[in-house]
Design a protein around this motif. Structure first.
Motif: not given
Ligand code: DC
Length: 211
Positions: A36-43, A57-64, A69-72
């Motif tokens: 869940g932290l991965l999705y929370r970090a992307v948001a 498109v933009a959210a998907g690109e950002r997720a790549t 460290s984004d999880l912190e």
């Protein structure tokens, strides 16, 4: 190479799956990933960088471009981050970008416990043991409310509404919806203390691993 031991733990918000997953990882000497932290970090990154959560498109690109460290990042556990996560999680582009990350994590020796919504169905369909943890919505809302009210003033009814909306969105999306895998054991924690729930989870997992 010895294959990694993987355990999948899915379920709705505040079902106890995170605490159970951490304890299970300790018990079996495995690493743990709260997906869940991965999705929370992307948001959270999208919000900070002016990317609309609805922009697949933009959210998907950002997720790549997510890095560990984004999880912190601060605030990822907030209700707002959870809502945002549920929105970006509906985009197939975001899910595809995060799938590789989750599998890479799970495959490293000695293996891992992953908790989320689609671990047993999509991310790790071959996991050695799978649990689907649930509890009545009002019990889950009360647990989450107690947790959140330690740091701020929040109404129980807002927490309940948030949980119900998130459950509905996570279960209704067409791509990797939240669902119990056919070969997962169901654990309903409504009337259990967390200690009892962890013990029952361990019993179910032991049963699977010893088959
Ligand atoms: O488990 P959590 O509350 O931290 O998850 C936040 C949101 O992320 C959840 O509402 C849906 C999404 N999510 C998902 O779609 N798939 C996962 N494996 C984990 C979380």
């Amino acid at each position: 190479m010895t294959p990694s031991l993987t355990i999948a733990i899915d379920g709705p918000a505040a079902s106890g799956k995170g605490t159970i997953a951490r304890q299970v990882a300790l018990r079996y000497g495995l690493r743990h990933l709260d997906t869940g932290l991965l999705y929370r970090a992307v948001a959270s990154l999208c919000a900070e960088e002016g990317i609309a959560l609805e922009d697949a498109v933009a959210a998907g690109e950002r997720a790549t471009r997510l890095v560990p460290s984004d999880l912190e990042r601060e605030g990822l556990r907030s209700a707002a981050a959870g809502r945002g996560a549920s929105v970006v999680a509906a985009h197939p582009s975001v899910r595809a970008a995060l799938l590789r990350w989750q599998r890479d994590f799970a495959e490293k020796a000695p293996g891992a416990v992953l908790d989320g919504r689609d671990i047993g169905t999509v991310v790790l369909p071959d996991a050695r043991a799978k649990l689907f943890i649930t509890a009545d919505p009002d019990v889950r809302a009360a647990r989450r409310w107690r947790e959140l009210s330690e740091t701020r003033n929040i109404a129980y009814r807002d927490v309940l509404r948030d949980i119900e909306e998130r459950d509905a969105r996570d279960a209704a999306r067409s791509n990797a919806p939240m669902r119990q895998a056919d070969d997962a054991d169901l654990l309903d924690t409504t009337d259990m203390t967390i200690t009892d729930a962890v013990a029952e989870a361990a019993r179910l997992i032991d049963g699977r691993l010893n088959r």
